[in-house]
Design an enzyme around this catalytic site. Structure first.
Site, PDB file in Angstrom:
ATOM      1  N   HIS A 136      43.154  30.471  44.780  1.00 19.07           N
ATOM      2  CA  HIS A 136      42.881  30.727  43.357  1.00 19.07           C
ATOM      3  C   HIS A 136      41.829  29.795  42.789  1.00 19.07           C
ATOM      4  O   HIS A 136      41.625  29.759  41.591  1.00 19.07           O
ATOM      5  CB  HIS A 136      44.166  30.588  42.522  1.00 19.07           C
ATOM      6  CG  HIS A 136      45.154  31.664  42.807  1.00 19.07           C
ATOM      7  ND1 HIS A 136      46.100  31.559  43.788  1.00 19.07           N
ATOM      8  CD2 HIS A 136      45.327  32.890  42.254  1.00 19.07           C
ATOM      9  CE1 HIS A 136      46.823  32.668  43.832  1.00 19.07           C
ATOM     10  NE2 HIS A 136      46.379  33.492  42.912  1.00 19.07           N
ATOM     11  N   GLU A 185      42.412  45.708  38.735  1.00 22.25           N
ATOM     12  CA  GLU A 185      43.836  45.374  38.630  1.00 22.25           C
ATOM     13  C   GLU A 185      44.105  44.702  37.286  1.00 22.25           C
ATOM     14  O   GLU A 185      43.433  43.720  36.946  1.00 22.25           O
ATOM     15  CB  GLU A 185      44.214  44.433  39.779  1.00 22.25           C
ATOM     16  CG  GLU A 185      44.027  45.075  41.143  1.00 22.25           C
ATOM     17  CD  GLU A 185      43.711  44.066  42.253  1.00 22.25           C
ATOM     18  OE1 GLU A 185      43.968  42.865  42.060  1.00 22.25           O
ATOM     19  OE2 GLU A 185      43.191  44.498  43.282  1.00 22.25           O
ATOM     20  N   GLU A 193      41.036  46.011  46.534  1.00 22.24           N
ATOM     21  CA  GLU A 193      39.678  45.525  46.215  1.00 22.24           C
ATOM     22  C   GLU A 193      38.577  46.307  46.921  1.00 22.24           C
ATOM     23  O   GLU A 193      37.526  46.568  46.330  1.00 22.24           O
ATOM     24  CB  GLU A 193      39.561  44.036  46.561  1.00 22.24           C
ATOM     25  CG  GLU A 193      40.329  43.096  45.638  1.00 22.24           C
ATOM     26  CD  GLU A 193      41.820  43.056  45.912  1.00 22.24           C
ATOM     27  OE1 GLU A 193      42.265  43.636  46.932  1.00 22.24           O
ATOM     28  OE2 GLU A 193      42.558  42.447  45.119  1.00 22.24           O
ATOM     29  N   ASP A 247      38.508  34.666  45.050  1.00 26.65           N
ATOM     30  CA  ASP A 247      39.041  34.525  46.410  1.00 26.65           C
ATOM     31  C   ASP A 247      39.347  35.876  47.060  1.00 26.65           C
ATOM     32  O   ASP A 247      39.380  35.981  48.272  1.00 26.65           O
ATOM     33  CB  ASP A 247      40.315  33.680  46.383  1.00 26.65           C
ATOM     34  CG  ASP A 247      40.036  32.308  45.815  1.00 26.65           C
ATOM     35  OD1 ASP A 247      39.884  31.364  46.592  1.00 26.65           O
ATOM     36  OD2 ASP A 247      39.942  32.186  44.573  1.00 26.65           O
ATOM     37  N   TYR A 248      39.576  36.898  46.267  1.00 28.53           N
ATOM     38  CA  TYR A 248      39.928  38.215  46.820  1.00 28.53           C
ATOM     39  C   TYR A 248      38.716  39.109  47.008  1.00 28.53           C
ATOM     40  O   TYR A 248      38.842  40.265  47.403  1.00 28.53           O
ATOM     41  CB  TYR A 248      41.022  38.867  45.961  1.00 28.53           C
ATOM     42  CG  TYR A 248      42.172  37.910  45.782  1.00 28.53           C
ATOM     43  CD1 TYR A 248      42.781  37.365  46.916  1.00 28.53           C
ATOM     44  CD2 TYR A 248      42.595  37.482  44.534  1.00 28.53           C
ATOM     45  CE1 TYR A 248      43.784  36.419  46.795  1.00 28.53           C
ATOM     46  CE2 TYR A 248      43.598  36.541  44.407  1.00 28.53           C
ATOM     47  CZ  TYR A 248      44.194  36.001  45.544  1.00 28.53           C
ATOM     48  OH  TYR A 248      45.175  35.072  45.434  1.00 28.53           O
ATOM     49  N   GLN A 303      39.957  40.594  40.686  1.00 31.37           N
ATOM     50  CA  GLN A 303      40.753  39.720  39.817  1.00 31.37           C
ATOM     51  C   GLN A 303      40.448  38.233  40.001  1.00 31.37           C
ATOM     52  O   GLN A 303      40.350  37.498  39.032  1.00 31.37           O
ATOM     53  CB  GLN A 303      42.227  40.011  40.046  1.00 31.37           C
ATOM     54  CG  GLN A 303      43.105  39.514  38.931  1.00 31.37           C
ATOM     55  CD  GLN A 303      44.463  40.193  38.963  1.00 31.37           C
ATOM     56  OE1 GLN A 303      45.280  39.901  39.832  1.00 31.37           O
ATOM     57  NE2 GLN A 303      44.706  41.091  38.037  1.00 31.37           N
TER      58      GLN A 303
END
Ligand SMILES: Cc1ncc(C[n+]2csc(CCOP(=O)(O)OP(=O)(O)O)c2C)c(N)n1
Ligand SMILES: [Mg+2]
Length: 803
Positions: free
Chosen positions: A593, A495, A526, A551-552, A548
């Protein structure tokens, strides 16, 4: 259907009588393998069985459209396809059912996986790639439903790259102009999974040569269709993806699983569309059956109605194929009976050969153990007991290795007080078997060849006063620029990675310079970003998949854990996918984040390297090491480090960072603090404060969590300071606990400790927002100072009075 049957009819190859009867032969061979396989489980010769009966005909059609260089990513029903291609013998099929640990016996998994997990071997023993374009390739299956989909996307995406990226034209070992199709299979019920829909959408966006077949038998174990799919039909609900004259999309076909000619047409057409036009195709193969139910775990009579069971008998694809052959005058019933009886005999022969091969090895080990126990008994004062144990072992029906080894271990325990002259031989045998069993059950978690990331030559970064001070992101940018220039197999995607060069601009300007196929934007997805990377890496490319924010990662973690991290292990070194996952985490601000869930990563990604560079110079060096080697890896950059100043090394692209080698950031005498990532700066700040009050701290950056300090640097430091604190930003019991365990288990520190070893982690909750949220959620320099001070106070309260 949008595709007219006429246009597909033209795809039907002229079929020779012999070919049709050969297809019948493969179908019945596979069917009898299923029928006998189930019996083997019920006889106790195998633990569990899941079979491809009822799905034979479509797979024969798929095998006909499959070409050398193509890849399959499918699931446990695909034995007929593998047999039709000549990539699976009945003997190998049974070897896997019995869990035979030889690669020759079970080339897919060397007995490490349940039956029905198919794979071909894409690399040689020395780790080099085979000539994939001259092979039928199957990516290694995994059990979680639909998890084959993300990597299928990547396998197909590689063809796109090979066709569109001119720099890859010389890699003829992997592709001929991107002509390879990635063939996927999935059960009807599994299409409910999110990753199925995500993969379908991504394939439509990317326009990749992927043919996904849904084997629809109306059930997912006991649960019928209406619980799985809106309107009960996956092809119907996906019709919005159908391409039109003016819009790109999918070709969607629907065909019945018992209709031989229609299946041949559909698969031939799908193969051509995908291969020639790079258009994804979905084939919904409906009206399939499960003659023996889902698996050996239960019987389908419990949940299917009498009508349904009868329907399954009447519409069985092999019964229908028989009718087709007879009614078209291709062969008569007697001739088909003869083929079937020959096939049955052949399955029986190969099944027995597989069993004999499998059990012979264990029986030999059992005999050796019995001999050694008996001979120990003769010299032992426990003679009667030992002879009885040997006799009992001898009587075991269908012995497994555990029976033998467990007995030997119990005997050694019984002989604990007896001299070597009694037990020496048995002990030596047990030790040599332990080595064999390590190889059988635990080898190949990581690369074992010269391509191991631990064997890469360490080249120090050249930094001096003349090295310019730049932003951290510019260090990475220089490295990526160099690598894009020097390695055409390397590409980065994710991304915002393309046009703006990632959210922190380490790729800024590099898409404009090296092209869209090298530095590429993707949708927000993801899970399939990871799959795209795995698939491309399986085909000889060097992808860097970007998540990115750390956390993701959770969205992609399942693919990393179930698929990538276990790939080399579960094929016993038969496949590799050297994917690098780039992400950024630790300190910033916000619940989603600023995470540092390192314990989660460490527990789920054994099989991958986990790199936690403290700055971008170290990160670039780690990327370089990884790109020269084959272990898959995740690199977590420091979110707050892109604008911090670093010196740009003179030998960018050449220097490497050794994995598993901690760096001592500051020498000290009183306490060792072991940390990594963004905490390095905080600990250094605290160390400066502590120096002012007379406490000397040794600060160690571990640099990589997997592998962990293979040089024993932390242990040596503790021998000097006799005190240690493990500090990070993860939750308590996360990576600090891991580091402590590693050092305790492998570095013999206990006797050197003067104080209790300690950990300093963040609070158990996610970090609250804002700078105050950070201060009160994560360890600060003040926390480090107090923790160290307290330790010193406990050891010398006079010198360090309580605060
Ligand atoms: C993620 C996940 N959830 C549950 C399971 C257990 N499971 C194995 S097969 C299966 C049913 C799959 O049905 P379908 O996709 O229709 O394939 P079929 O077996 O009918 O060919 C389930 C629920 C699993 N393997 N993975
Ligand atoms: Mg099903």
């Amino acid at each position: 259907m949008a595709v007219k049957s006429q246009s597909r009819a033209s795809e039907l190859p002229t079929l020779e009588r012999k070919e049709i009867l050969d297809d019948f032969r493969v179908a019945v061979l596979s069917r009898h393998a299923s029928l006998m396989g189930r019996k083997e489980v019920f006889m106790g010769k195998a633990k569990f069985g899941i079979f491809g009966d009822g799905k034979e005909l479509a797979q024969i059609a798929m095998a006909k459209a499959f070409k050398k260089g193509d890849f399959r990513a499918g699931y446990y029903r695909d034995q007929t396809f593998m047999m039709a291609l000549g990539e699976l013998t009945v003997q190998q099929y049974f070897a896997q059912l019995y869990a035979h640990t030889n690669v020759e016996a079970d080339p897919a998994s060397a007995g490490r996986l349940m039956n029905g997990h198919f794979a071909t071997r894409t690399i040689h023993e020395d780790g080099t790639w085979k000539e994939l374009t001259s092979l039928n390739n199957s990516a290694a299956d995994i059990s979680p439903t639909a998890a084959q989909m993300p990597k299928l996307l990547g396998l197909a995406y590689a063809s796109k790259l090979f066709r569109e990226n001119k720099g890859l034209k010389n890699l003829t070992q992997f592709s001929v102009n991107g002509n390879e199709v990635a063939w996927g299979t999935i059960g009807n019920a599994s299409t409910s999974e999110g990753m199925f829909f995500e993969s379908i959408n991504a394939a439509g966006v990317l326009q990749v040569p992927m043919v996904i077949s849904v084997w629809d038998d109306g059930y997912g174990i006991s649960v019928p269709q209406e619980y799985h799919t809106t309107k009960g039909s996956i092809s119907e609900i996906l019709m919005g993806f159908q391409r039109t004259e003016s819009e790109k999309g999918f070709e969607i076909l629907r065909v019945k699983g018992w209709d031989y000619e229609a299946l041949l047409q559909a698969f031939a057409y799908a193969g051509n569309v995908a291969r020639n036009e790079h258009v994804p195709v979905l084939i919904h193969v409906d009206e399939m059956t499960q003659p023996q139910g889902h698996s050996t775990s239960g019987s389908h009579e419990r949940y299917k109605s009498a009508e349904r069971l009868q329907w399954e008998k009447d519409w069985d694809c092999i019964a229908k194929f028989r009718e087709y052959i007879i009614s078209n005058g291709i062969a008569n019933a007697d001739q088909l009976d003869e083929i079937e009886s020959e096939a049955k005999t052949e399955v029986k022969r190969q099944k027995e050969a597989a069993w004999n091969d499998f059990s012979k090895e264990i029986k030999e080990e059992l005999e050796q153990a019995i001999q050694l126990i008996r001979s120990a008994a003769e010299k032992s004062n426990r003679k009667v007991v030992l002879l009885q144990i040997a006799d009992d072992l001898k009587k075991t029906i269908n012995p497994i290795r555990k029976d033998v080894i467990s007995t030997v271990r119990k005997v050694l325990l019984l002989l604990r007080a007896e001299p070597e002259s009694v037990k020496g031989e048995l002990k030596a045998w047990y030790e040599s078997q332990s080595k064999n069993n390590f190889d059988r059950y635990s080898s190949h978690l990581y690369t074992e060849t010269v391509f191991s990331s631990l064997k890469m030559k360490e080249v120090p970064a050249q930094i001096d006063e003349k090295s310019p001070m730049v932003d951290g992101r510019e260090v990475l940018q220089a490295f990526f620029d160099y690598t894009l220039e020097h390695d055409s197999r390397f590409f980065a995607f994710g991304e915002d990675v393309g046009k703006i060069g990632d959210v922190n601009q380490a790729f800024a300007g590099l898409q404009a310079k090296h092209g869209e196929w090298r530095v590429t934007d993707t949708g927000i997805r993801e899970c399939t970003i990871i799959g795209q990377g795995i698939g491309a890496a399986l085909r000889g490319l060097r992808p860097m998949a970007e998540i990115q924010y750390l956390d993701y990662l959770l969205y992609g973690l399942q693919m990393l854990s179930d698929d990538l991290a276990s790939l080399h292990y579960r094929t016993k070194g038969g496949q590799k996918a050297p994917l690098i996952v780039r992400t950024r985490g630790h300190r910033l601000e916000g619940v989603w984040h600023a995470g540092s869930p390192m314990g989660m990563i460490l527990s789920s990604l054994r099989g991958m390297m986990v790199c936690v560079p403290r700055d971008m110079t170290q990160a670039a060096g780690m990327y370089n090491t990884l790109l020269k080697s084959d272990d898959p890896a995740i690199v977590i950059e420091c979110l707050n480090g892109y604008r911090l100043k670093e010196r740009l090394p003179h030998n960018m692209g050449e220097y490497t960072v050794a994995l598993g080698k901690p760096e001592i950031l500051q020498q000290g005498q009183d306490v060792t603090i072991v940390t990594y990532g963004s905490m390095c700066r905080i600990v250094m700040e605290a160390a400066a404060e502590l120096a002012e009050i007379g406490i000397s701290v040794e600060v160690i950056d571990v640099q990589t969590l997997l592998p962990f300090d293979t040089y024993g640097i932390i242990g040596k430091s503790i021998q000097k300071t006799n005190r240690v604190i493990f500090a990070d930003e993860d939750v308590p019991g996360g990576a600090t606990a891991f580091m402590l365990q590693q050092v305790m288990d492998h570095q013999d520190i206990f006797r050197h400790l003067d104080s209790e070893p300690q950990t300093l982690a963040a609070k158990a909750h996610r970090p609250a927002y804002s700078s105050d949220g950070d201060y009160f959620s994560k360890p600060s320099a003040d926390d480090v100072v107090e923790k160290v001070y307290q330790m010193m106070h406990e050891s010398n309260p006079k010198k360090f009075p309580s605060l």
